[in-house]
Design an enzyme around this catalytic site. Sequence first.
Site, PDB file in Angstrom:
ATOM      1  CB  CYS B 101      -0.900  -0.502   1.037  1.00  0.00           C
ATOM      2  SG  CYS B 101      -0.206  -0.035   3.093  1.00  0.00           S
ATOM      3  CG  ASP B 506      -4.415 -23.699  -9.127  1.00  0.00           C
ATOM      4  OD1 ASP B 506      -4.171 -24.679  -8.902  1.00  0.00           O
ATOM      5  OD2 ASP B 506      -4.543 -22.863  -7.730  1.00  0.00           O
ATOM      6  CG  ASP B 694      -1.108 -25.731 -14.039  1.00  0.00           C
ATOM      7  OD1 ASP B 694      -0.450 -26.600 -14.316  1.00  0.00           O
ATOM      8  OD2 ASP B 694      -0.612 -25.900 -12.762  1.00  0.00           O
TER       9      ASP B 694
END
Lengths: 61, 811
Positions: B101, B506, B694
């Site tokens: 931030c 995923d 992936d």
Amino acid sequence: MSIIFILIPLGLVLVGFAIWAFFWAVGDGQFDDLESPGWSVVSDESPDPGATPRPDSTRPS
Amino acid sequence: MTSAGRCFHCQEPIPAGTTFCAKVAREEQPVCCLGCLAAAEMISDAGLADFYRFRTAGAPKPESGADDVWSTYDRSEVFTPLLGREGPLSVVNLLIEDTRCAACSWLIAERLKRLPGVDRANTNPATHRAQVAFDHTRVGLATILRAVAALGYRPHVLGASDTLEIATRERRGALKRLAVAGFGMMQVMMIATGLYVGAREGMDPIIKEYLRIICLVVTAPVLVYSGRPFFQGAIASLRSRHLGMDVPVAIGLSLAFVASSWNTLVHRGDVYFDSVTMFVFLLLLGRYVEMGARHRAGSTAEALLRLVPATALRIQADRRERVPVASLQAGDHVMVPAGECFPADGCIVDGRTEVDEALLTGESLPVGKARHDTVAAGSLNVGAPVVVALSAVGQSTVLAGIVRLLERAQTERPRIARLADRAATWFVTRVLLGAVIVALIWLWLDPSRAFEATLSVLVVTCPCALSLATPTVVTAATAALAREGLLVTRADALEALAQVDQVVFDKTGTLTLGKPTIEQVSVLRGSAEQAMALAAALERGSEHPLAHAFDAVASTVKASDLAVHPGAGIEGYVDGQRWRIGTAEFVAECSGPRPAALPEAPVYLGDADGWFAAFEIGDTLRPEAAQTVRALQERGLTPHIASGDYATAVDKVASQLGIRNAHSRLLPAQKLALVQNLAKNGHHVLAVGDGINDAPTLGAAAVSVALGTGSALAQASADLVALRGNLATLPLAIDTARRATRVIRQNLVWATAYNLVALPVAALGWVPPWLAAIGMSGSSLLVVINALRLTRVKRASHGVPNLTSALASAT
């Protein structure tokens, strides 16, 4: 209506000044980072941060 | 901001039995580890405790006890090429990982400014960059990097690369051009209003001429200065014998300007200065936003490049020497210690280890590597030190290839925009031809009206509505999504997102938080507590992801002589007894065949007396996961889970979320095949991954989303990045994309219809040029306003309680 022969060029001069000021600001890097300078305000005034605790509600969530 | 049981510094849960306390701003605050303790006290001692008040996210956890890798930056052959000069000062550009931030950026800048010798430190939270100017005789580069690292952030030296400078210069130039066009447009519009009113109500011819000259005076710099990129682009595309979008723009601009100027000078006809300035301004605005997205995407490529370390340990004639990576050559032997990245592609000649190859294969768990196995630059050695014979260095590595692919992907424009461009080009050539024909016919019929009619045809059919139709919509939708924390990195993404009907998630880190927790302990003898304590003591020696599940367990016993067996487990001694924790095969070597009473699990514990316990490691669901999946199903999308995890773990998540298509124990290649199969059956697939995941799957899907909380690696291969790691933005993105496609279609239909109607009318000479100009401006304006509707995102549709909107609705 002849006043516009003065007022419009005057307006253009002002616009020219505004563009010059904007060019100066861009060249000075004032538009490179629009976020972090806002945070510098909170740092300068309190060398001892423990001295002035703020209520929770002022904290960004 | 601190909650009970959470570390004051990094906001992670404090392990049971830990009693570290940091003194921050004269108050004792609980912290989770020595690293956080040091960081918190340093921040407080430096008078920077304000950080804790203004930050909006937890601070990264500093690595305690890490080797000092920074000292290499004090060697002159390492730092010299990295530093720029600024008078007597040295300047270095850093890319700082984990800045979460604006308060983080502030903290880093303040900390650096307090180092003696540092003159200036600028940090930019949006780009994660910092620029430090310092006196090299008083403070070394290594000291600066160490100071940043001590705060818990990971600095990377970007070097004296020109890309940053070029981007800054480009952005500044574009801003200036935009300003000139904007100011000019306002002035000309204002005066043009007077002219339009004057044309109806009657106006003193002297004033009319005067106002026209003023317009000419203002438009000239706008055209010459702000419009320069279009003329340059047009000339470049004509040179390469290709009618790009810039050609019709340049022709339209110059024709309208020349005609208007001519009319002004000969005191007759009409002027179109307002159209010229507005056209320039609107086109520049679109390009400015496009440029911003491109620059941001460019930083991902740099994020990939920084994976390569700056130095490497070269072994020459049995002598080890730290050298800059740039000086390495194929054939060199380098030693890569555990915890460092491989500097170049090569083949292991000595030692065996585990390598994190998430970059190439997407597999987040380390892969075992032994002699003769190949390793790739940028992959991380997580096991033991190895010696590598280098086969490819620098630009010929696999990593460099990925970066090149990325850069190429980022320079391409959206397909639909290219299509509109081609359509506009096709259209413009026809219009130019048509204008010539109209001019010839009018010259034959009535030469006095030929110029006016031709000009009307040219102005009324100006393709700007057609060419603005797509970019404005894409820009508006992209900006709207960016405000919701979803960054569109590839221009085609919106179009693809509107069509998706299958989502492949995923599991680990995407649907779940990716932090392993112990779900169930099955013991054969003793108690579960005993098993946990033993396991925790043994796992202290491991950095394996699964080992972190035991971090929160207070260990009452002490293990000694810990030996890590990469890819298998850990062996150690507790009270003189040899224990093993790890895979079934590993424990079986010590404890004999696995008894059937123990369930299948990822982690087992056993000693020479036999098997002791099995640990089922689970993962908590993201809080917004269920809602997101439901929202996606409501929108007609079929969710899938593709995971490399055990069937039990995957099925559990699937049933919790109501997902019917769950695939477990998939290798990366199988996940890829799953996505490709879906695509082959005519489906449009959206892949969602957490980043360490992936890359191939994300790449193969029609469109992919990476969660910004993951690594930079897969963010680079994804089309969209959810910056705040919030899944709930997905349904929102699909809504926005669908609306965007609808608006694009509306715009194209409208622009085409307008031109089809206006062209014959103008050719017949029924449209005076001033009406043509209004028609053209009006049609463009309609297109832009239609696009701007997209900037209003319906927040309610993603249904996650949002503090700001809740507050807004309460007041």
